[in-house]
Design a protein around this motif. Sequence first.
Motif, mmCIF file in Angstrom:
data_model
loop_
_atom_site.group_PDB
_atom_site.id
_atom_site.type_symbol
_atom_site.label_atom_id
_atom_site.label_comp_id
_atom_site.label_asym_id
_atom_site.label_seq_id
_atom_site.Cartn_x
_atom_site.Cartn_y
_atom_site.Cartn_z
ATOM 1 N N ILE A 154 0.845 -1.195 0.000
ATOM 2 C CA ILE A 154 0.000 0.000 0.000
ATOM 3 C C ILE A 154 0.880 1.244 0.000
ATOM 4 O O ILE A 154 0.709 2.162 -0.816
ATOM 5 C CB ILE A 154 -0.953 -0.005 1.213
ATOM 6 C CG1 ILE A 154 -1.853 -1.245 1.193
ATOM 7 C CG2 ILE A 154 -1.794 1.263 1.245
ATOM 8 C CD1 ILE A 154 -2.632 -1.472 2.478
ATOM 9 N N THR A 155 1.856 1.271 0.883
ATOM 10 C CA THR A 155 2.754 2.415 0.990
ATOM 11 C C THR A 155 3.610 2.561 -0.265
ATOM 12 O O THR A 155 4.004 3.669 -0.630
ATOM 13 C CB THR A 155 3.627 2.271 2.242
ATOM 14 O OG1 THR A 155 2.779 2.104 3.389
ATOM 15 C CG2 THR A 155 4.516 3.478 2.469
ATOM 16 N N GLY A 157 2.508 1.909 -3.302
ATOM 17 C CA GLY A 157 1.661 2.247 -4.449
ATOM 18 C C GLY A 157 1.508 1.122 -5.455
ATOM 19 O O GLY A 157 1.231 1.362 -6.639
ATOM 20 N N ASN A 160 -1.540 0.677 -8.298
ATOM 21 C CA ASN A 160 -2.498 1.795 -8.239
ATOM 22 C C ASN A 160 -2.764 2.417 -9.607
ATOM 23 O O ASN A 160 -3.696 3.216 -9.764
ATOM 24 C CB ASN A 160 -2.035 2.875 -7.257
ATOM 25 C CG ASN A 160 -0.670 3.479 -7.598
ATOM 26 O OD1 ASN A 160 0.056 2.953 -8.443
ATOM 27 N ND2 ASN A 160 -0.313 4.561 -6.931
ATOM 28 N N HIS A 179 2.038 8.621 -6.432
ATOM 29 C CA HIS A 179 0.598 8.699 -6.181
ATOM 30 C C HIS A 179 0.134 7.685 -5.151
ATOM 31 O O HIS A 179 -1.052 7.329 -5.111
ATOM 32 C CB HIS A 179 -0.179 8.549 -7.489
ATOM 33 C CG HIS A 179 -0.089 9.752 -8.375
ATOM 34 N ND1 HIS A 179 0.701 9.782 -9.509
ATOM 35 C CD2 HIS A 179 -0.661 10.985 -8.276
ATOM 36 C CE1 HIS A 179 0.589 10.974 -10.081
ATOM 37 N NE2 HIS A 179 -0.221 11.720 -9.365
ATOM 38 N N ALA A 180 1.043 7.197 -4.299
ATOM 39 C CA ALA A 180 0.638 6.444 -3.109
ATOM 40 C C ALA A 180 0.245 7.451 -2.029
ATOM 41 O O ALA A 180 0.569 8.643 -2.119
ATOM 42 C CB ALA A 180 1.780 5.558 -2.630
ATOM 43 N N TYR A 181 -0.428 6.991 -0.992
ATOM 44 C CA TYR A 181 -0.933 7.923 0.022
ATOM 45 C C TYR A 181 0.207 8.705 0.679
ATOM 46 O O TYR A 181 0.041 9.887 1.037
ATOM 47 C CB TYR A 181 -1.762 7.176 1.086
ATOM 48 C CG TYR A 181 -0.933 6.370 2.053
ATOM 49 C CD1 TYR A 181 -0.530 6.909 3.266
ATOM 50 C CD2 TYR A 181 -0.526 5.077 1.745
ATOM 51 C CE1 TYR A 181 0.266 6.187 4.144
ATOM 52 C CE2 TYR A 181 0.258 4.347 2.610
ATOM 53 C CZ TYR A 181 0.656 4.908 3.811
ATOM 54 O OH TYR A 181 1.450 4.198 4.667
ATOM 55 N N ASP A 182 1.393 8.080 0.834
ATOM 56 C CA ASP A 182 2.519 8.784 1.435
ATOM 57 C C ASP A 182 3.049 9.880 0.510
ATOM 58 O O ASP A 182 3.450 10.955 0.965
ATOM 59 C CB ASP A 182 3.628 7.805 1.829
ATOM 60 C CG ASP A 182 3.897 6.752 0.760
ATOM 61 O OD1 ASP A 182 2.976 5.971 0.466
ATOM 62 O OD2 ASP A 182 5.005 6.690 0.219
ATOM 63 N N VAL A 295 -6.827 0.832 4.527
ATOM 64 C CA VAL A 295 -7.015 1.090 3.097
ATOM 65 C C VAL A 295 -7.432 -0.182 2.361
ATOM 66 O O VAL A 295 -8.226 -0.134 1.424
ATOM 67 C CB VAL A 295 -5.728 1.675 2.477
ATOM 68 C CG1 VAL A 295 -5.929 1.967 0.999
ATOM 69 C CG2 VAL A 295 -5.318 2.941 3.199
ATOM 70 N N HIS A 338 -5.808 -3.811 -4.676
ATOM 71 C CA HIS A 338 -5.090 -2.724 -4.025
ATOM 72 C C HIS A 338 -5.829 -1.413 -4.292
ATOM 73 O O HIS A 338 -6.662 -1.333 -5.207
ATOM 74 C CB HIS A 338 -3.659 -2.639 -4.553
ATOM 75 C CG HIS A 338 -2.770 -3.715 -4.040
ATOM 76 N ND1 HIS A 338 -2.794 -5.003 -4.543
ATOM 77 C CD2 HIS A 338 -1.817 -3.706 -3.068
ATOM 78 C CE1 HIS A 338 -1.901 -5.744 -3.896
ATOM 79 N NE2 HIS A 338 -1.300 -4.983 -2.996
ATOM 80 N N HIS A 344 -5.809 6.152 -2.787
ATOM 81 C CA HIS A 344 -4.637 6.672 -2.089
ATOM 82 C C HIS A 344 -4.832 8.142 -1.716
ATOM 83 O O HIS A 344 -4.459 8.567 -0.615
ATOM 84 C CB HIS A 344 -3.396 6.524 -2.959
ATOM 85 C CG HIS A 344 -2.785 5.156 -2.911
ATOM 86 N ND1 HIS A 344 -2.033 4.714 -1.852
ATOM 87 C CD2 HIS A 344 -2.819 4.134 -3.806
ATOM 88 C CE1 HIS A 344 -1.609 3.485 -2.090
ATOM 89 N NE2 HIS A 344 -2.077 3.103 -3.264
ATOM 90 N N GLU A 345 -5.405 8.898 -2.632
ATOM 91 C CA GLU A 345 -5.595 10.328 -2.360
ATOM 92 C C GLU A 345 -6.559 10.543 -1.201
ATOM 93 O O GLU A 345 -6.322 11.377 -0.319
ATOM 94 C CB GLU A 345 -6.095 11.042 -3.609
ATOM 95 C CG GLU A 345 -6.196 12.542 -3.435
ATOM 96 C CD GLU A 345 -6.512 13.276 -4.724
ATOM 97 O OE1 GLU A 345 -6.262 14.509 -4.778
ATOM 98 O OE2 GLU A 345 -6.998 12.634 -5.678
#
Length: 368
Positions: A154-155, A157, A160, A179-182, A295, A338, A344-345
């Motif tokens: 997830i971290t 990406g 995605n 464009h991953a959440y981090d 997530v 995923h 992610h945003e």
Amino acid sequence: MSAEQPAMTEKTFTAAELEGRIRYDGRVTRLDSGVGIDWTNSGFALRARCRGDIRVQLSLPKENQAGNYSYVVGTVDGETLTPAQIMERRVRVDGPGNYVLIRDLPEGVHEIRLIKVTEAQIGLVDFHSLTLCGELLDPPMPPQLKVEFIGDSITGGLHNLCRDGDVIPFAQEYEDGYHAYDGFASRLLPADIHVVSLSGWGLVVGWGEPREDYSVPRVYDYTSFYRRAEEDAKWDFDSWTPDIVVMNIGTNDSCSTDDDPTLLSDETFCEKAQEFLCHLREVYPSAHIVWAMGVMGFGGNGRMRPLAESAVARRNREGDRRVTFIPLPEERGGGGTHPTVMGHEQAAKALCDALRPLLAQRTPEANG
């Protein structure tokens, strides 16, 4: 009347010559031949009065898995890229070469960044030199806020850039850490971030045999786990001190054992969680530690959320009040269920909304 600017000529700077003249982002490894750039969203930033193309000499180290490659992308003057721009402009590093990072810059002062958008487990990158037409200026200052992200696919990406059900030939084709959440959080806060993430790894066990080898804490103390034969392989925790540590792990502990929960007992998970939370407090005495999850859900029957909340509550009871659990919104429309870029945003926005009150509580000592 201003002094006339010197004529611009093409120059090549080795990584050794660039020390102190560019800013490295993330955990990077100093090598005899250059700098290892491995983790998601790691790279470098520079300022230059220049024009034309920016080229970088890159290669794959001996530790790289055979046949693998990585992607990096260049940004100019703080621009924000769309997923389509990432796909169009990213540079595939599949062997030694002089790669064009940025093309056809107009003459002027520019801020250039190189960002690795694929994860270390997929492929490593060695940076050897930079070529530009112009002159280097003082490097840009990073954002004051520092946040470390510890996680899994997830971290990183993973997947995605595609949808669930799509055929995925190679993981890195549809992995975009920018464009991953981090990555989103680094721009929303804004923050100087370090990322340690490995797809398929868990807090205690992951997807692999033996399962316990796929434990993120086993990796965490290395600058780059896949270069651990290097003499200075252990990370210097005093070299960069985060204000906040976000750990988003536990998903793989659940999904890799849901079919047979006897592979990982709740008691073992909670004890290992305590060990890792205590280790994070040991290396970062003043950071606020956040366990963020959700997530990709919380596992079969929502198993992971109460375990994570219990581990956080225990740390609070034992006197560490700077540990918090933050649930994140679930979205699983990307490849292999995923999250998509949209997911992610929205996770980044939820995380940043939850972090801002914690940042407001920081003491002068913690800020310093």
